[in-house]
Design an enzyme around this catalytic site. Structure first.
Site, PDB file in Angstrom:
ATOM      1  N   HIS A   1      10.836   6.757  12.664  1.00  0.00           N
ATOM      2  CA  HIS A   1       9.872   7.860  12.524  1.00  0.00           C
ATOM      3  C   HIS A   1       9.585   8.157  11.052  1.00  0.00           C
ATOM      4  O   HIS A   1       9.251   9.294  10.704  1.00  0.00           O
ATOM      5  CB  HIS A   1      10.380   9.145  13.193  1.00  0.00           C
ATOM      6  CG  HIS A   1      10.915   8.950  14.573  1.00  0.00           C
ATOM      7  ND1 HIS A   1      10.159   9.117  15.707  1.00  0.00           N
ATOM      8  CD2 HIS A   1      12.157   8.561  15.011  1.00  0.00           C
ATOM      9  CE1 HIS A   1      10.899   8.867  16.783  1.00  0.00           C
ATOM     10  NE2 HIS A   1      12.112   8.506  16.381  1.00  0.00           N
TER      11      HIS A   1
ATOM     12  N   SER B   1      -6.859   1.724 -13.312  1.00  0.00           N
ATOM     13  CA  SER B   1      -7.954   2.636 -12.975  1.00  0.00           C
ATOM     14  C   SER B   1      -8.918   2.716 -14.144  1.00  0.00           C
ATOM     15  O   SER B   1      -8.503   2.626 -15.308  1.00  0.00           O
ATOM     16  CB  SER B   1      -7.369   4.019 -12.686  1.00  0.00           C
ATOM     17  OG  SER B   1      -8.352   5.022 -12.864  1.00  0.00           O
TER      18      SER B   1
ATOM     19  N   LYS C   1      -2.529   4.450 -14.542  1.00  0.00           N
ATOM     20  CA  LYS C   1      -2.390   3.895 -13.205  1.00  0.00           C
ATOM     21  C   LYS C   1      -1.989   2.429 -13.134  1.00  0.00           C
ATOM     22  O   LYS C   1      -2.446   1.601 -13.909  1.00  0.00           O
ATOM     23  CB  LYS C   1      -3.710   4.057 -12.451  1.00  0.00           C
ATOM     24  CG  LYS C   1      -4.045   5.487 -12.132  1.00  0.00           C
ATOM     25  CD  LYS C   1      -3.249   6.025 -10.980  1.00  0.00           C
ATOM     26  CE  LYS C   1      -4.053   5.931  -9.709  1.00  0.00           C
ATOM     27  NZ  LYS C   1      -3.245   6.275  -8.552  1.00  0.00           N
TER      28      LYS C   1
ATOM     29  N   GLU D   1      -3.077  -3.247  -0.491  1.00  0.00           N
ATOM     30  CA  GLU D   1      -4.101  -2.471   0.214  1.00  0.00           C
ATOM     31  C   GLU D   1      -5.216  -3.371   0.743  1.00  0.00           C
ATOM     32  O   GLU D   1      -5.727  -3.169   1.843  1.00  0.00           O
ATOM     33  CB  GLU D   1      -4.687  -1.403  -0.712  1.00  0.00           C
ATOM     34  CG  GLU D   1      -3.677  -0.323  -1.062  1.00  0.00           C
ATOM     35  CD  GLU D   1      -4.196   0.623  -2.132  1.00  0.00           C
ATOM     36  OE1 GLU D   1      -4.189   1.829  -1.881  1.00  0.00           O
ATOM     37  OE2 GLU D   1      -4.617   0.174  -3.209  1.00  0.00           O
TER      38      GLU D   1
END
Ligand code: ARG
Length: 469
Positions: free
Chosen positions: A166, A287, A293, A300
């Protein structure tokens, strides 16, 4: 666009003879498949060579014509490989282009290559040959990744990390155990591909347009020549079956689903909050506005491309669902989704392997993640079970200890012996050793469990499957 025109040119559409009028240029553009099926050029040539050989050996055409066709096809193959021969995209499909080029090169004998054959059985053959050729390349990528994971695991059989259910702290495991879990899913993916390959190992050639052939073709001879296990058993089924496209797209969807789930973890693990993994700068991006970043874009993108692969499976299933026997032109639409899913999975496997291979693991952070989340609560219960207490009662005692620790804002192992004893008299000083994260892992020696000795056995098996030392 040439293929629809009414000419006697070898490059006119193969079917132009019965038409008074050529198709509209827009119609030609709409129906062509050569941009998609060109990747099967070598398979088409291979199939035609075997067919021509059989035609010669059965006496359907002369031995000399058969030899001429084979030589012509070989020259086309060579020139396509070297780039000397360019594909003519005005051809309707790769079959038409190769047949037309053959006739350009060898004259009348070229017009005999299609004897006893239809593009309906030819395309079914080409697809099977193509898949038999490229699926092992995908399997190599899978096995390489299995091996890479096993190698990282080998170095981390004692790297503690929290195990989750979970997405909540559950019980401690090791990084090795976790990575091996993903490796086993890839092993199944590889097995599924091998299994699907077995079902396409039958040659459909000789099924003709739908009803076989009245000519004395020897289908078995062609199948043997092409390395198939045998021939398909029903001509209608042979030109109409696209189960294999769906089956491979389904295999690809499962591979992609596994990669996507793993990527989800990598995205989470590379957050400041988790900090378990440090992706290589080579496999991260920055970024345009936030200078600090370092983003896990590759994980992704793999996760993102999963939707595309599922969509191809859905596209194939939907394309086939209403088709009566036997060949229907809808089936031309099988290749784009199949190839798209294949290409996506192949590139995702490659990129995922680079990304995981070059990542660094923050062992300290992972080990710290095993502290303080009561991951050893089950072990307090197991400790009592070893002393004869029924598990359900022991669960309650451990829960009481957890409650005490939560209220005191401390770890279970920070409770003093009196506090433990207030939960059960059976608890002695040896509880502390028993519930350290390391003990919790090492005690779990069940087959498939996280104890280092057991994980080492998994790694050995995985390396054997991955095929590399
Ligand atoms: N291009 C077709 C396909 O990919 C094969 C040719 C069969 N065409 C036909 N009109 N019978 O399915």
């Amino acid at each position: 666009m040439k293929h629809g025109t009414l000419t006697t040119d070898n490059h006119a559409a193969l079917w132009h003879g019965r038409f008074k009028e050529g198709p509209d240029a827009a119609a030609v553009e709409f129906e062509t498949s050569i941009y998609v099926d060109e990747r099967m050029a070598m398979d088409d040539i291979k199939g035609s060579k075997a067919h021509a050989k059989m035609l010669g050996e059965t006496g359907i055409i002369s031995k000399a014509e058969s030899a001429k066709i084979i030589k012509g096809l070989e020259s086309i193959q060579k020139d396509l490989e070297s780039g000397k021969l360019k594909i003519d995209y005005s051809a309707e499909d790769i079959h038409s282009f190769i047949e037309a080029t053959l006739t350009d090169r060898i004259g009348e004998a070229g017009k005999k290559v299609h004897t006893g054959r239809s593009r309906n059985d030819q395309i079914a053959l080409d697809e099977r040959l193509y898949l038999k050729r490229v699926i092992p390349e995908v399997q190599d990528k899978i096995l390489n990744l299995v091996n890479v994971l096993a190698k990282i695991a080998e170095k981390n059989t004692d790297t503690l990390m929290p195990g989750f259910t979970h997405m909540q702290h559950a019980q401690p495991v090791t990084l090795a155990h976790h990575l091996c879990a993903w490796a086993w899913s890839l092993v199944r993916d590889n097995d599924r591909l091998s299994d699907a390959l077995k079902r396409i190992d039958y040659s459909p050639l000789g099924s003709g347009a739908l009803a076989g052939s009245g000519l004395p073709l020897n289908r078995e001879m062609v199948a043997k020549e092409l390395g198939f296990k045998g021939v398909t058993q029903n001509s209608l089924d042979s030109v109409s079956d696209r189960d294999y496209c769906i089956e491979f797209a389904s295999c690809f969807s499962l591979i992609q689903m596994h990669l996507s789930r793993f990527c989800e973890e990598i995205v989470l693990w590379s957050t400041t909050e988790f900090g378990f993994i440090d992706l290589s700068e080579k496999w991260s991006t920055g970024s345009s506005i936030m200078p600090q970043k370092k983003n896990p874009d590759f994980a992704e993108l793999i996760r993102g491309r999963t939707g595309k692969v599922y969509a191809q499976l859905n596209s194939l299933l939907t394309m086939m669902k209403g088709l009566p026997l036997s060949y229907d032109r809808d089936m031309q639409e099988d290749k784009e989704p199949l190839f798209n899913a294949l290409d996506t999975v192949a590139s995702c496997l490659t990129v995922f392997t680079y990304m995981i291979e070059s990542a660094k693991w923050n062992k300290k952070v992972m080990a710290e993640g095993c502290e303080g989340g009561y991951l050893n609560a089950t072990d307090v219960a197991d400790y009592l079970v070893r002393k004869g207490m029924p598990f359900r009662t022991a669960h309650g005692v451990s829960a009481k200890a957890v409650r005490l620790a939560i209220d005191a804002g401390c770890k279970l192992e920070d409770l003093c012996i009196e506090e433990f004893k207030s939960c059960s008299d059976l608890i002695d000083e040896d509880i502390y050793d028993f519930i350290s994260p390391r003990s919790c892992v090492e005690v779990r020696k069940t087959t498939g469990g996280p104890a280092s000795e057991k994980v080492k056995q998994q790694i050995k098996q995985l390396k054997k499957i991955g095929g590399k030392k």
